[in-house]
Design a protein around this motif. Sequence first.
Motif, PDB file in Angstrom:
ATOM      1  N   GLY A 387      -3.193   9.847  -3.128  1.00 54.25           N
ATOM      2  CA  GLY A 387      -2.541  10.859  -2.671  1.00 54.25           C
ATOM      3  C   GLY A 387      -2.605  11.431  -1.256  1.00 54.25           C
ATOM      4  O   GLY A 387      -1.708  11.922  -0.615  1.00 54.25           O
ATOM      5  N   PRO A 389      -6.095  11.938   1.972  1.00 56.19           N
ATOM      6  CA  PRO A 389      -7.428  11.507   2.219  1.00 56.19           C
ATOM      7  C   PRO A 389      -8.395  12.349   1.481  1.00 56.19           C
ATOM      8  O   PRO A 389      -7.956  13.651   1.307  1.00 56.19           O
ATOM      9  N   ASP A 411     -10.897   4.896  -4.093  1.00 58.24           N
ATOM     10  CA  ASP A 411      -9.957   5.617  -3.225  1.00 58.24           C
ATOM     11  C   ASP A 411      -8.755   4.646  -2.976  1.00 58.24           C
ATOM     12  O   ASP A 411      -8.979   3.977  -1.921  1.00 58.24           O
ATOM     13  N   THR A 412      -7.627   4.800  -3.427  1.00 57.20           N
ATOM     14  CA  THR A 412      -6.408   4.089  -3.353  1.00 57.20           C
ATOM     15  C   THR A 412      -5.482   4.569  -2.202  1.00 57.20           C
ATOM     16  O   THR A 412      -4.912   5.589  -2.516  1.00 57.20           O
ATOM     17  N   GLN A 415       1.856   4.028  -1.279  1.00 58.31           N
ATOM     18  CA  GLN A 415       3.087   4.871  -0.587  1.00 58.31           C
ATOM     19  C   GLN A 415       4.058   4.613  -1.920  1.00 58.31           C
ATOM     20  O   GLN A 415       4.216   3.454  -2.530  1.00 58.31           O
ATOM     21  N   THR A 416       5.162   5.479  -2.062  1.00 60.94           N
ATOM     22  CA  THR A 416       6.343   5.205  -3.036  1.00 60.94           C
ATOM     23  C   THR A 416       6.903   3.610  -2.274  1.00 60.94           C
ATOM     24  O   THR A 416       7.235   3.067  -3.148  1.00 60.94           O
ATOM     25  N   ASP A 503       1.745   6.748   8.707  1.00 58.12           N
ATOM     26  CA  ASP A 503       0.524   7.254   8.611  1.00 58.12           C
ATOM     27  C   ASP A 503      -0.387   7.108   9.984  1.00 58.12           C
ATOM     28  O   ASP A 503      -0.170   6.094  10.697  1.00 58.12           O
ATOM     29  N   ARG A 518      -0.180  11.940   7.848  1.00 58.76           N
ATOM     30  CA  ARG A 518       1.184  11.548   8.445  1.00 58.76           C
ATOM     31  C   ARG A 518       1.326  11.937   9.784  1.00 58.76           C
ATOM     32  O   ARG A 518       1.120  12.846  10.198  1.00 58.76           O
ATOM     33  N   LYS A 524       2.186  16.772   3.049  1.00 59.57           N
ATOM     34  CA  LYS A 524       1.606  16.388   1.945  1.00 59.57           C
ATOM     35  C   LYS A 524       1.024  17.688   1.281  1.00 59.57           C
ATOM     36  O   LYS A 524       0.061  18.104   1.873  1.00 59.57           O
ATOM     37  N   ARG A 529       4.540  14.886  -1.775  1.00 53.74           N
ATOM     38  CA  ARG A 529       5.297  14.410  -0.546  1.00 53.74           C
ATOM     39  C   ARG A 529       6.344  15.358  -0.359  1.00 53.74           C
ATOM     40  O   ARG A 529       7.304  15.162  -1.187  1.00 53.74           O
TER      41      ARG A 529
HETATM   42  C1  WT7 Z   1       1.598   9.012   1.446  1.00 53.63           C
HETATM   43  C2  WT7 Z   1       2.272   8.339   0.407  1.00 53.63           C
HETATM   44  C3  WT7 Z   1       1.102   6.205  -3.656  1.00 53.63           C
HETATM   45  C4  WT7 Z   1       0.650   7.310  -4.395  1.00 53.63           C
HETATM   46  C5  WT7 Z   1       0.975   8.825  -4.098  1.00 53.63           C
HETATM   47  C6  WT7 Z   1       1.779   9.105  -2.876  1.00 53.63           C
HETATM   48  C7  WT7 Z   1      -0.821   9.587   1.690  1.00 53.63           C
HETATM   49  C8  WT7 Z   1      -1.678   8.359  -0.505  1.00 53.63           C
HETATM   50  C9  WT7 Z   1      -3.775   8.111   0.261  1.00 53.63           C
HETATM   51  C10 WT7 Z   1      -5.168   7.818   0.164  1.00 53.63           C
HETATM   52  C11 WT7 Z   1      -4.965   8.825   2.425  1.00 53.63           C
HETATM   53  C12 WT7 Z   1      -3.216   8.979   1.295  1.00 53.63           C
HETATM   54  C13 WT7 Z   1      -0.545   8.647   2.968  1.00 53.63           C
HETATM   55  C14 WT7 Z   1       0.758   7.992   2.435  1.00 53.63           C
HETATM   56  N1  WT7 Z   1      -1.889   8.750   0.789  1.00 53.63           N
HETATM   57  N2  WT7 Z   1      -2.885   7.976  -0.702  1.00 53.63           N
HETATM   58  N3  WT7 Z   1      -5.919   7.374  -0.690  1.00 53.63           N
HETATM   59  N4  WT7 Z   1      -5.805   8.212   1.396  1.00 53.63           N
HETATM   60  N5  WT7 Z   1      -3.716   9.109   2.257  1.00 53.63           N
HETATM   61  O1  WT7 Z   1       2.757   8.342  -2.480  1.00 53.63           O
HETATM   62  O2  WT7 Z   1       4.283  10.344  -2.268  1.00 53.63           O
HETATM   63  O3  WT7 Z   1       4.712   7.956  -1.446  1.00 53.63           O
HETATM   64  O4  WT7 Z   1       2.866   9.287  -0.524  1.00 53.63           O
HETATM   65  O5  WT7 Z   1       0.450   9.699   0.800  1.00 53.63           O
HETATM   66  O6  WT7 Z   1      -0.117   9.846   3.813  1.00 53.63           O
HETATM   67  O7  WT7 Z   1       1.631   7.636   3.388  1.00 53.63           O
HETATM   68  P1  WT7 Z   1       3.699   9.082  -1.522  1.00 53.63           P
END
Ligand code: WT7
Length: 636
Positions: A387, A389, A411-412, A415-416, A503, A518, A524, A529
């Motif tokens: 979600g 860092p 730590d995955t 994104q959507t 990002d 971002r 975030k 998001r």
């Molecule tokens: C944005 C996407 C996909 C799962 C939930 C979020 C940030 C997501 C990480 C991570 C650093 C991360 C990014 C990305 N993000 N996982 N492990 N380390 N940043 O999905 O709501 O579409 O958000 O979440 O900024 O672009 P989302």
Amino acid sequence: MAERTLNGEVYYPAEDIVSNSNVPDRAAVTQAAESDLAGFWNQIAEENYEWFEPWHTTLDSSEAPFFKWFVGAKTNIVHNALDRHIKTWRRNKVALIWEGEPGDRRTLTYHQLHRQVGRMASVLRAMGVRKGDRVTIYMGRVPEIVIAMLACAKLGAIHSVVYGGFSVEALHGRIEDSHSKVAITCDGAWLRGNIVPLKDIMDEALHRSPTVQNVIVVKRTGQEVHMEPGRDLWYHDLLNLPIADPYCETEVMDAEDPLFILYTSGTTGRPKAILHTHGGYMVGTSTTLRTVFDIKEDDVWWCAADPGWITGHSYIVYAPLILGATSLMYEGAPTHPFPDRWWKLVEEHGVTILYTAPTAIRGLMRFGESWPERHDLSSLRLLGSVGEPINPEAWRWYHRVIGKERAPIMDTWWQTETGNFMITPMPETPLKPGSASLAFPGVKLDVVDEEGDPVPANEEGYLVITTPWPAMMRTLFGDPDRYVSTYWERFSKDGEWIYMTGDSAKRDEDGYIWVIGRVDDVIKVSGYRLGTAEIESALVSHPTVAEAGVIGVPDELKGNIIKAYCILRQGIEPTAKLADTLREHVGYEVGPIAKPATVEFVNSLPKTRSGKIMRRVLRARALGQDEGDLSTLQPD
Ligand code: WT7
């Protein structure tokens, strides 16, 4: 075993993690995928799923960036998530363990879930829902949200789940944009012992645009709600009718047919409807879950996200069921009634893998170690984070206090839009706290400068992806041009399609990726998001506000918090009470998560000559930093 030659703070995997893992050797798989990307996915798709008809082309790039996967194939994701399992011993395996916030529990085996999905699908079919129709789902974390999503997919209808933490205007906009003809909701949802009045919010949203013909209402919290005659139907009443037949045929879908849309915030304007499909998404989500979290038959997998976000779509609903896994879903807040609720859940349900967000970890960390220490957490084998860092301090706490220094943290980053994990460790990957480590096999990425040229190690740049992957979004529903302009136009060149993630990141000397955050107008907050545009338009919808600009500023607990700047209409008094009113107003229109932490009244906003708010300047001012290049700033 990896050689111990990496730089910085590195955690190497314990011997038993390595010896017990079913996950293939990362380097070998990565190499195989790199040498033949289509062949790599072709083999996975052939070996792990049932297809009604095979594909003639694995990857079709002829209309790029509208990439297509498994072209010509027929399947249905629900056939692979449910129908095929009930023909095997998994029929009586538990698919879903559910615990409500008040402590009530339900379990559903694959057989039971299959029947429930069949019944809901039969009801929807009787209401006239057909292949390609949109259905809005606005519910709490109850088993029926999973059932509703799968029921839509079974019929080939496109679900549009709106997170239950969103509110009136956010819901209304998403219903209207998707032209949903049916909506499914609950009377309410439990949260911290209170009721979130989902049905009331739905009524208000539908009042603003009455396009929905029927609303199915699942009873959860039991308070009185308004039922609009001719439109609203209780689900338990529908289940008493003969139409609620547990047998409902699964629609045969093209691999490329839409499965769902999910709205997410973007750089400007209204939320975008990300579209995912039956075939590629099925293959991508389940392959990544199997490979990264090494799911075994006897695991109890707990993805603590909400089904209303992509994390829940991919890793609560679809991927675990496709793999035939057992999942836990918990309805409520982590701290209700006490801060050990999660740890109690882990102990009592024997959770083996926990996947959550840094903000939740930081939130629970605040209560100290004595809460987790009351519980036996020895069942945990792997941990996950997603979600935003994860700050190294939270990482170390999670690793030491929850994982007992045994369970590695995946730590995955994804994104959507990507549908599945893109940058991630696998159980044997040496870990660096705060880095999502390396690209998943088959994914190629880069960190580039303004011109799209790779930047040197340890320098910040734009994170881009240079290969297509099966679970990638296919388009923005109803707006293909915006799909191209938002994601592909900025960096694609020389006939090569390059996906812009939005990002920024650094790549260190070991090739590890450190995502920074971002670079657009997405904020975030606690991993959620949000778009500046939606919050700003909620602010200006209040009669006192003439103009508004919002930014995210760093926060220790939430990652970021929202700061709003408002210009009031002539003659309106800027008072602390009005600031509160405006915060509440955003909460009512968009949702509690979107409430600004502070509202500041100003006489002007920094804008470009073309009238765009320069949030970069607002952010610099808020943080007391250099305002940078102001050459495009419009003089006051
Ligand atoms: C944005 C996407 C996909 C799962 C939930 C979020 C940030 C997501 C990480 C991570 C650093 C991360 C990014 C990305 N993000 N996982 N492990 N380390 N940043 O999905 O709501 O579409 O958000 O979440 O900024 O672009 P989302």
